[in-house]
Design an enzyme around this catalytic site. Structure first.
Site, PDB file in Angstrom:
ATOM      1  N   CYS A   2      52.793  35.549  42.106  1.00 31.92           N
ATOM      2  CA  CYS A   2      53.705  35.389  43.235  1.00 31.92           C
ATOM      3  C   CYS A   2      54.354  36.740  43.520  1.00 31.92           C
ATOM      4  O   CYS A   2      54.459  37.584  42.641  1.00 31.92           O
ATOM      5  CB  CYS A   2      54.825  34.394  43.008  1.00 31.92           C
ATOM      6  SG  CYS A   2      54.269  32.760  42.518  1.00 31.92           S
ATOM      7  N   ARG A  27      49.338  39.355  45.177  1.00 34.76           N
ATOM      8  CA  ARG A  27      49.887  38.638  44.025  1.00 34.76           C
ATOM      9  C   ARG A  27      49.691  37.128  44.120  1.00 34.76           C
ATOM     10  O   ARG A  27      50.075  36.391  43.209  1.00 34.76           O
ATOM     11  CB  ARG A  27      51.384  38.950  43.887  1.00 34.76           C
ATOM     12  CG  ARG A  27      51.684  40.415  43.753  1.00 34.76           C
ATOM     13  CD  ARG A  27      53.166  40.664  43.654  1.00 34.76           C
ATOM     14  NE  ARG A  27      53.684  40.116  42.436  1.00 34.76           N
ATOM     15  CZ  ARG A  27      53.733  40.760  41.277  1.00 34.76           C
ATOM     16  NH1 ARG A  27      53.295  41.993  41.196  1.00 34.76           N
ATOM     17  NH2 ARG A  27      54.215  40.176  40.207  1.00 34.76           N
ATOM     18  N   TRP A  75      51.428  32.037  44.207  1.00 38.81           N
ATOM     19  CA  TRP A  75      50.222  31.672  43.467  1.00 38.81           C
ATOM     20  C   TRP A  75      50.631  30.471  42.644  1.00 38.81           C
ATOM     21  O   TRP A  75      51.467  30.571  41.742  1.00 38.81           O
ATOM     22  CB  TRP A  75      49.765  32.821  42.580  1.00 38.81           C
ATOM     23  CG  TRP A  75      48.457  32.536  41.915  1.00 38.81           C
ATOM     24  CD1 TRP A  75      47.212  32.661  42.471  1.00 38.81           C
ATOM     25  CD2 TRP A  75      48.252  32.081  40.578  1.00 38.81           C
ATOM     26  NE1 TRP A  75      46.248  32.297  41.554  1.00 38.81           N
ATOM     27  CE2 TRP A  75      46.853  31.939  40.382  1.00 38.81           C
ATOM     28  CE3 TRP A  75      49.099  31.766  39.520  1.00 38.81           C
ATOM     29  CZ2 TRP A  75      46.297  31.507  39.187  1.00 38.81           C
ATOM     30  CZ3 TRP A  75      48.536  31.331  38.319  1.00 38.81           C
ATOM     31  CH2 TRP A  75      47.149  31.204  38.175  1.00 38.81           C
ATOM     32  N   ASN A  99      59.316  34.307  40.796  1.00 42.85           N
ATOM     33  CA  ASN A  99      57.992  34.669  40.293  1.00 42.85           C
ATOM     34  C   ASN A  99      58.057  34.530  38.774  1.00 42.85           C
ATOM     35  O   ASN A  99      58.939  35.098  38.146  1.00 42.85           O
ATOM     36  CB  ASN A  99      57.714  36.114  40.724  1.00 42.85           C
ATOM     37  CG  ASN A  99      56.585  36.771  39.943  1.00 42.85           C
ATOM     38  OD1 ASN A  99      56.612  37.970  39.736  1.00 42.85           O
ATOM     39  ND2 ASN A  99      55.618  36.014  39.527  1.00 42.85           N
ATOM     40  N   GLY A 100      57.140  33.755  38.200  1.00 44.39           N
ATOM     41  CA  GLY A 100      57.141  33.567  36.748  1.00 44.39           C
ATOM     42  C   GLY A 100      57.031  32.094  36.415  1.00 44.39           C
ATOM     43  O   GLY A 100      56.602  31.292  37.256  1.00 44.39           O
ATOM     44  N   GLU A 478      30.972  42.077  32.809  1.00 43.38           N
ATOM     45  CA  GLU A 478      31.703  42.472  34.011  1.00 43.38           C
ATOM     46  C   GLU A 478      30.906  42.096  35.271  1.00 43.38           C
ATOM     47  O   GLU A 478      31.471  41.612  36.249  1.00 43.38           O
ATOM     48  CB  GLU A 478      32.004  43.981  33.951  1.00 43.38           C
ATOM     49  CG  GLU A 478      32.661  44.580  35.169  1.00 43.38           C
ATOM     50  CD  GLU A 478      33.986  43.936  35.563  1.00 43.38           C
ATOM     51  OE1 GLU A 478      34.554  43.139  34.799  1.00 43.38           O
ATOM     52  OE2 GLU A 478      34.449  44.211  36.689  1.00 43.38           O
ATOM     53  N   LYS A 482      32.337  39.591  38.148  1.00 44.00           N
ATOM     54  CA  LYS A 482      32.424  39.960  39.565  1.00 44.00           C
ATOM     55  C   LYS A 482      31.760  38.898  40.417  1.00 44.00           C
ATOM     56  O   LYS A 482      32.296  38.446  41.418  1.00 44.00           O
ATOM     57  CB  LYS A 482      31.692  41.276  39.843  1.00 44.00           C
ATOM     58  CG  LYS A 482      32.321  42.601  39.728  1.00 44.00           C
ATOM     59  CD  LYS A 482      33.695  42.847  40.175  1.00 44.00           C
ATOM     60  CE  LYS A 482      34.737  42.123  39.426  1.00 44.00           C
ATOM     61  NZ  LYS A 482      35.669  42.800  38.623  1.00 44.00           N
ATOM     62  N   GLU A 485      33.707  35.540  40.499  1.00 46.61           N
ATOM     63  CA  GLU A 485      34.983  35.620  41.214  1.00 46.61           C
ATOM     64  C   GLU A 485      34.825  35.484  42.724  1.00 46.61           C
ATOM     65  O   GLU A 485      35.628  34.832  43.370  1.00 46.61           O
ATOM     66  CB  GLU A 485      35.644  36.988  40.975  1.00 46.61           C
ATOM     67  CG  GLU A 485      36.317  37.147  39.652  1.00 46.61           C
ATOM     68  CD  GLU A 485      36.962  38.515  39.542  1.00 46.61           C
ATOM     69  OE1 GLU A 485      36.227  39.519  39.490  1.00 46.61           O
ATOM     70  OE2 GLU A 485      38.196  38.576  39.522  1.00 46.61           O
ATOM     71  N   HIS A 501      19.312  32.649  20.601  1.00 41.50           N
ATOM     72  CA  HIS A 501      20.109  31.820  19.691  1.00 41.50           C
ATOM     73  C   HIS A 501      20.747  30.632  20.410  1.00 41.50           C
ATOM     74  O   HIS A 501      21.734  30.083  19.922  1.00 41.50           O
ATOM     75  CB  HIS A 501      21.168  32.678  18.989  1.00 41.50           C
ATOM     76  CG  HIS A 501      20.555  33.747  18.139  1.00 41.50           C
ATOM     77  ND1 HIS A 501      19.883  33.478  16.978  1.00 41.50           N
ATOM     78  CD2 HIS A 501      20.459  35.090  18.325  1.00 41.50           C
ATOM     79  CE1 HIS A 501      19.416  34.609  16.458  1.00 41.50           C
ATOM     80  NE2 HIS A 501      19.751  35.598  17.265  1.00 41.50           N
ATOM     81  N   LYS A 597      45.844  39.227  42.467  1.00 43.08           N
ATOM     82  CA  LYS A 597      45.547  40.566  41.964  1.00 43.08           C
ATOM     83  C   LYS A 597      46.380  40.917  40.737  1.00 43.08           C
ATOM     84  O   LYS A 597      45.958  41.693  39.900  1.00 43.08           O
ATOM     85  CB  LYS A 597      45.812  41.572  43.096  1.00 43.08           C
ATOM     86  CG  LYS A 597      45.422  42.991  42.777  1.00 43.08           C
ATOM     87  CD  LYS A 597      43.925  43.187  42.873  1.00 43.08           C
ATOM     88  CE  LYS A 597      43.493  44.551  42.425  1.00 43.08           C
ATOM     89  NZ  LYS A 597      42.115  44.546  41.888  1.00 43.08           N
TER      90      LYS A 597
HETATM   91  C1  F6R Z   1      38.781  40.810  37.830  1.00 38.62           C
HETATM   92  C2  F6R Z   1      40.141  41.238  37.639  1.00 38.62           C
HETATM   93  C3  F6R Z   1      40.931  40.605  36.556  1.00 38.62           C
HETATM   94  C4  F6R Z   1      41.892  41.630  35.953  1.00 38.62           C
HETATM   95  C5  F6R Z   1      42.822  40.949  34.930  1.00 38.62           C
HETATM   96  C6  F6R Z   1      43.733  41.952  34.263  1.00 38.62           C
HETATM   97  O1  F6R Z   1      38.167  41.441  38.899  1.00 38.62           O
HETATM   98  O2  F6R Z   1      40.631  42.067  38.358  1.00 38.62           O
HETATM   99  O3  F6R Z   1      40.115  40.037  35.584  1.00 38.62           O
HETATM  100  O4  F6R Z   1      41.163  42.643  35.341  1.00 38.62           O
HETATM  101  O5  F6R Z   1      43.580  39.991  35.590  1.00 38.62           O
HETATM  102  O6  F6R Z   1      44.499  42.623  35.211  1.00 38.62           O
HETATM  103  P1  F6R Z   1      45.120  44.048  34.929  1.00 38.62           P
HETATM  104  O7  F6R Z   1      44.004  44.999  34.764  1.00 38.62           O
HETATM  105  O8  F6R Z   1      45.957  44.328  36.124  1.00 38.62           O
HETATM  106  O9  F6R Z   1      45.926  43.920  33.668  1.00 38.62           O
END
Ligand code: F6R
Length: 602
Positions: A2, A27, A75, A99-100, A478, A482, A485, A501, A597
């Site tokens: 948020c 956020r 969020w 927020n929290g 990774e 990607k 997501e 396995h 984000k």
């Molecule tokens: C995926 C992504 C998330 C962040 C994770 C940690 O694309 O961006 O998995 O990597 O939420 O966030 P940070 O790096 O901001 O601690």
């Protein structure tokens, strides 16, 4: 997560709040709201979904003269993303944004309900406003009521509260979630991060946990457990310009294309002709250190996993990696000879921040690798190395991952150089490879259009396996992250040697395998693993500089003189593949569903 915003002054409040909310939308974007008090009366506008809906709803509203205002982008944590659950939450005469997570909200809610309070939402946040009003009804003093409210709350919060009983005041508190105060002449701003108030505020104060207070008549009164305190503002640097798409369709696409350039920034002044220089670390930084522990989440965790291979292989130092949310509750054994590293793009991730605080309490030396200067994690760490990726707006992280991995590679060489576990020749050859990475990250028209064409074959099927060995295993994780997501397709990353396995049971023609087949690292081994999958009829997209005849689809890479060059070039391929699949499926690439984000809740 948020995002919260507050403004007190004479300017048009709707424009200010909406502008800041737009920059805080990373956020969370389940609902967006603004609320004001003008002529002593509360007003609010709420809209579900992204900011465009709130803009539409507030088209004909314009705030007038002096007033106070707050806003929120949500969020969802407690309760669905509905209008009733959207902030601000209203008591009889007050509004709150938060927020929290209020951890004791059930208990507080039950006690309020037994006093006859009616709850409109399913959120934890609504308890704040009702407690405030209950306390005010007892004491008749708004600030005492706010302080008493804060004392009762448990959990993480950054909160702003406005009330008709004090129509020229914003009450604020921070504990565990980010909040700052911006200043310009007699105007005061609040926001969850500083970038949105650049160009509005000229000075800023980043609140610490446990601080709270109120602002009125252009003055901020700040308190902590010891009472009222003074504080120093700092200049808000204007070089954090806000990101634009610059002709790209999506921020994520732009950020993939930017990787080559930002990688040079990351190396600047650090990767020199024959040495590695890290001015951020003082001469005694490595004294007494015999091992490294890294905590991070998501994509940042994947860069950590990659670095474990480098620290052990190049720096000859033991390195353990932990997911921050797991680390926090496992009662880890921590010893002061361990260097504790956190990695975070945002610098605000709640689990990572809490892991860092735990390590500090245990007396460990801490280092953060972060993209945001002045973020909570940077401020909390003994030292920090900034990744210099620039603002990353796409929710799916790309250039942050690339630059984190580069910083960790630089750090592994730095430790090897300081500890003399690397020969001059080897150091030189690593540096030469590093200096070639910007080239390996260039997106060519041919590559992008090939992936665009290919992507149409990968829209269905029952799942994806990304496979690799060694540092290409975290890259496989990774790549899979990607894809899931932004495409919402099921994807897993696996160590190639582990398929037999169990997971190979899933192999059939509807299973897509993205095989990372570097020439410079265990090529023959991974080739056998991919052949085993091919024998079971899986559809194979191979990424390699060496032709592979069993591949159904093949992306030929160019830079194969060093594993890290192959790593970065393959990384770009997996990012573009995810992007193109997402576009074909009609998804929102930059703001995928259910994500945010910056993850400031645990
Ligand atoms: C995926 C992504 C998330 C962040 C994770 C940690 O694309 O961006 O998995 O990597 O939420 O966030 P940070 O790096 O901001 O601690």
């Amino acid at each position: 997560m948020c995002g919260i915003v507050g403004y007190i002054g004479r300017k048009e409040k709707k424009e200010i709040l909406i502008d800041v909310l737009q920059k805080l939308e990373y956020r969370g974007y389940d609902s967006e709201v603004i609320a004001t008090i003008e002529s002593k009366k509360l007003k609010n506008y709420k809209a579900i979904g992204k900011l465009a809906n709130l803009r539409e709803k507030t088209k004909s509203y314009q705030s007038d003269g002096f007033g106070i205002s707050i806003g929120h982008t949500r969020w969802a944590t407690h309760g669905k993303p509905t209008e009733l659950n959207a902030h601000p939450h209203l008591g009889s005469y007050s509004y709150v944004v938060h927020n929290g997570i209020i951890e004791n909200y059930q208990e507080l809610k039950s006690s309020l309900q037994s006093d006859g309070v009616k709850f409109l939402s399913q959120t934890d946040t609504e308890t704040i406003v009702h407690i405030f009003e209950r306390e005010y009804d007892k004491s008749g003093n708004p600030f005492d009521a706010f302080s008493d409210t804060i004392e009762i709350l448990e959990g993480a919060y950054a909160t702003l509260l406005i009330s008709e009983i004090s129509p020229d005041t914003i009450f604020f508190a921070k504990h565990g979630s980010p909040l700052l105060i911006g200043f310009d002449k007699d105007e005061v701003y609040f926001a969850s991060s500083d970038t949105p108030v650049i160009g509005k505020a000229t000075e800023v104060y980043y609140l610490e946990d446990g601080e709270y207070g109120y602002t009125k008549d252009g003055k901020v009164h700040l308190f902590d457990a010891n009472g009222e305190k003074s504080f120093n503002k700092q200049a808000l640097t204007a070089d954090k310009v806000s990101a634009q798409k610059d002709g790209y369709r999506f921020f994520m696409e732009k950020e993939i294309y930017e990787q080559s350039r930002v990688m040079s920034e990351t190396m600047m002044g650090r990767v020199l002709d024959n040495t590695i220089a890290l001015d951020e670390l003082d001469d005694s930084f490595l004294d007494g250190i015999t091992s490294i522990k890294i905590c991070a989440c998501g994509t940042s965790y994947h860069s950590a996993l990659t670095s474990a291979y480098l620290f052990e292989r190049i720096s000859k130092i033991r390195c353990d990696i932990e997911i921050a949310s797991e680390f926090r509750y496992k009662e880890p054994l921590l010893t002061p000879d361990t260097l504790f590293i956190t990695i975070s793009q945002s610098g605000e991730t709640a689990d990572t921040l809490e892991a860092l605080k735990m390590a500090k309490r245990a007396g460990l030396k801490s280092l953060s690798i972060c993209n945001v200067d002045n973020s909570s994690i940077v401020r909390e760490s003994d030292s920090a190395i900034l990744t210099r990726a620039g603002i990353e707006k796409g929710v799916a992280s790309t250039k942050a991952f690339a630059t984190q991995t580069m910083v960790l590679w630089i750090l592994s060489l730095y430790i090897a150089q300081e500890r003399k576990t690397i020969s001059k020749d080897k150091l030189k050859s690593e540096i030469t490879a590093m200096l070639h990475t910007p080239k390996s990250l260039i997106v060519t028209e041919t590559l992008h259009s090939k992936l665009h064409r290919l992507s149409k074959r990968y829209l269905h099927g029952h799942g994806f396996f990304f496979i690799g060995r060694d540092i290409f295993f975290p890259l496989a994780l990774e790549g899979a992250l990607k894809l899931k997501e932004i495409s919402y397709l099921h994807a897993e990353g696996y160590p190639a040697g582990e398929m037999k396995h169990g997971p190979i049971a899933l192999a059939d023609s509807e299973l897509f395998t993205i095989a990372l087949m570097p020439k410079t690292m265990h090529y023959e081994k991974i080739k056998s693993n991919v052949e085993e999958l091919s024998a079971r009829d899986t559809t194979i997209l191979a990424i390699s500089s060496l032709p592979f005849e069993l591949a159904d689809d093949f992306i030929q890479t160019k830079y194969d003189s060093h594993p890290m060059l192959e790593f970065f070039e393959m990384m770009v391929v997996t990012q573009l593949l995810a992007l193109e699949i997402s576009v074909r499926l009609g998804n929102d690439v930059d703001m995928p569903r259910n994500l945010a984000k910056s993850v400031t809740v645990e």
